[in-house]
Write an enzyme that holds these catalytic residues in place. Sequence first.
Site, mmCIF file in Angstrom:
data_model
loop_
_atom_site.group_PDB
_atom_site.id
_atom_site.type_symbol
_atom_site.label_atom_id
_atom_site.label_comp_id
_atom_site.label_asym_id
_atom_site.label_seq_id
_atom_site.Cartn_x
_atom_site.Cartn_y
_atom_site.Cartn_z
ATOM 1 N N HIS A 91 12.638 -5.233 4.438
ATOM 2 C CA HIS A 91 11.385 -5.484 5.416
ATOM 3 C C HIS A 91 11.273 -7.062 5.624
ATOM 4 O O HIS A 91 12.127 -7.622 4.967
ATOM 5 C CB HIS A 91 10.396 -4.842 4.839
ATOM 6 C CG HIS A 91 9.815 -5.599 3.530
ATOM 7 N ND1 HIS A 91 10.528 -5.226 2.326
ATOM 8 C CD2 HIS A 91 9.103 -6.605 3.145
ATOM 9 C CE1 HIS A 91 10.009 -5.859 1.311
ATOM 10 N NE2 HIS A 91 9.161 -6.849 1.809
ATOM 11 N N GLU A 103 7.371 -16.326 2.478
ATOM 12 C CA GLU A 103 6.537 -16.148 1.245
ATOM 13 C C GLU A 103 7.015 -17.225 0.271
ATOM 14 O O GLU A 103 6.176 -17.948 -0.261
ATOM 15 C CB GLU A 103 6.836 -14.823 0.592
ATOM 16 C CG GLU A 103 6.112 -13.875 1.611
ATOM 17 C CD GLU A 103 5.915 -12.745 0.924
ATOM 18 O OE1 GLU A 103 6.488 -11.903 0.285
ATOM 19 O OE2 GLU A 103 4.585 -12.142 1.043
ATOM 20 N N HIS A 116 13.632 -9.253 3.000
ATOM 21 C CA HIS A 116 13.417 -8.947 1.473
ATOM 22 C C HIS A 116 14.217 -7.712 1.560
ATOM 23 O O HIS A 116 13.973 -6.391 2.158
ATOM 24 C CB HIS A 116 12.273 -8.679 1.140
ATOM 25 C CG HIS A 116 11.377 -10.039 0.727
ATOM 26 N ND1 HIS A 116 9.882 -10.008 0.682
ATOM 27 C CD2 HIS A 116 11.944 -11.105 0.631
ATOM 28 C CE1 HIS A 116 9.530 -11.170 0.517
ATOM 29 N NE2 HIS A 116 10.762 -11.914 0.377
ATOM 30 N N THR A 196 5.470 -8.926 -3.981
ATOM 31 C CA THR A 196 4.601 -9.761 -3.448
ATOM 32 C C THR A 196 3.335 -9.329 -2.712
ATOM 33 O O THR A 196 2.674 -9.907 -2.223
ATOM 34 C CB THR A 196 5.263 -10.820 -2.315
ATOM 35 O OG1 THR A 196 5.691 -9.872 -1.268
ATOM 36 C CG2 THR A 196 6.369 -11.453 -3.098
ATOM 37 N N THR A 197 3.419 -7.783 -2.883
ATOM 38 C CA THR A 197 2.117 -7.016 -2.356
ATOM 39 C C THR A 197 1.916 -5.956 -3.220
ATOM 40 O O THR A 197 2.634 -5.860 -4.157
ATOM 41 C CB THR A 197 2.414 -6.148 -1.173
ATOM 42 O OG1 THR A 197 3.380 -5.210 -1.674
ATOM 43 C CG2 THR A 197 3.403 -7.032 0.109
HETATM 44 N N1 LIG Z 1 5.504 4.605 -7.986
HETATM 45 C C1 LIG Z 1 5.799 3.610 -7.097
HETATM 46 N N2 LIG Z 1 6.322 3.921 -6.083
HETATM 47 N N3 LIG Z 1 6.520 2.812 -5.345
HETATM 48 C C2 LIG Z 1 5.942 1.641 -5.783
HETATM 49 S S1 LIG Z 1 5.879 0.127 -4.982
HETATM 50 C C3 LIG Z 1 6.362 0.426 -3.014
HETATM 51 C C4 LIG Z 1 7.290 -0.634 -2.844
HETATM 52 O O1 LIG Z 1 8.591 -0.597 -2.576
HETATM 53 N N4 LIG Z 1 6.571 -1.821 -2.748
HETATM 54 C C5 LIG Z 1 7.045 -3.253 -2.429
HETATM 55 C C6 LIG Z 1 6.097 -4.285 -2.509
HETATM 56 C C7 LIG Z 1 6.664 -5.686 -2.257
HETATM 57 C C8 LIG Z 1 8.025 -5.581 -2.269
HETATM 58 S S2 LIG Z 1 8.533 -7.311 -2.015
HETATM 59 N N5 LIG Z 1 7.568 -7.946 -0.732
HETATM 60 O O2 LIG Z 1 9.827 -7.405 -1.522
HETATM 61 O O3 LIG Z 1 8.164 -7.991 -3.123
HETATM 62 C C9 LIG Z 1 8.946 -4.615 -2.235
HETATM 63 C C10 LIG Z 1 8.832 -3.294 -2.293
HETATM 64 S S3 LIG Z 1 5.279 2.043 -7.226
HETATM 65 ZN ZN LIG Z 2 8.683 -8.569 0.852
#
Ligand SMILES: Nc1nnc(SCC(=O)Nc2ccc(S(N)(=O)=O)cc2)s1
Ligand SMILES: [Zn+2]
Length: 258
Positions: A91, A103, A116, A196-197
């Site tokens: 993404h 970021e 990312h 980061t989210t």
């Molecule tokens: N049980 C769970 N399923 N999914 C999650 S978190 C979903 C997910 O992929 N979140 C995500 C948020 C930020 C980033 S990032 N911007 O790459 O740090 C990547 C991934 S916790």
């Molecule tokens: Zn990201």
Amino acid sequence: HWGYGKENGPSVWHKNYPVAQGNRQSPIDIIPQQASHDSSLGPIVLNYDQCTSINIANNGHSVVVEFDDSDDRSVIQGGPLDNPYRLKQFHFHWGGKGCHGSEHTVAGISYASELHLVHWNAVKYKTFGEAAAAPDGLAVLGIFLDTGDDHRWLHMITDVLYMVKFKGSVTDFKGFNPKCLLPSSLHYWTYLGSLTTPPLHESVTWIVLKEPIIVSEKQLGKFRMLQFTGEEEDQRLRMENNFRPPQPLKGRKVRSSN
Ligand SMILES: Nc1nnc(SCC(=O)Nc2ccc(S(N)(=O)=O)cc2)s1
Ligand SMILES: [Zn+2]
């Protein structure tokens, strides 16, 4: 629900996600002169050849391309990683017109956008969710986007963004190999950080490439026609500035491949 607005943006995420004020939060400002060269850090190896993208979706925070992660066909390994990590999705984060939206920053400078590629440790964990909550569960490859000429392959993505304009929309997107989005050099910085989210889990080994890829303003502009909001919502919120600002380093070391 969390977002990037005044009322629900990064400055208030800590209310529902206290880890936002933790000791290994991302992104960070990378200061090249303070990064330690570590000769034990080998090269990053990307095996994306059998990769199988499935779809492209608007999740209300970004545009995400999901992969089939049911086996080890698309993995990242080497560098700081002890074993291969499976590609799950990629993404982007970007700014508003004429504003930068990466970021991570480099000596205080931000880029126009940041890609990312999210991978998970399927050797140690059974599911992505389990890995996402473990300190060595995820590896995210960060690639800066700078503006200049058209990127010869990014149009594969920007040409279909109109299909996922609204939050919750998804469309088939098969056979896309993200290898075409890599810069020529795989030299990188690496450090231990977080998503980061929200949920901001401190589960990410970050690998940030030093060399940006070049995309055109026109291509970036197509990301900004996406909406944070769903088709049925009366508010039309343009998807832009979906980035978290740099977080405190809290004594962490950033290492540099040679
Ligand atoms: N049980 C769970 N399923 N999914 C999650 S978190 C979903 C997910 O992929 N979140 C995500 C948020 C930020 C980033 S990032 N911007 O790459 O740090 C990547 C991934 S916790
Ligand atoms: Zn990201």
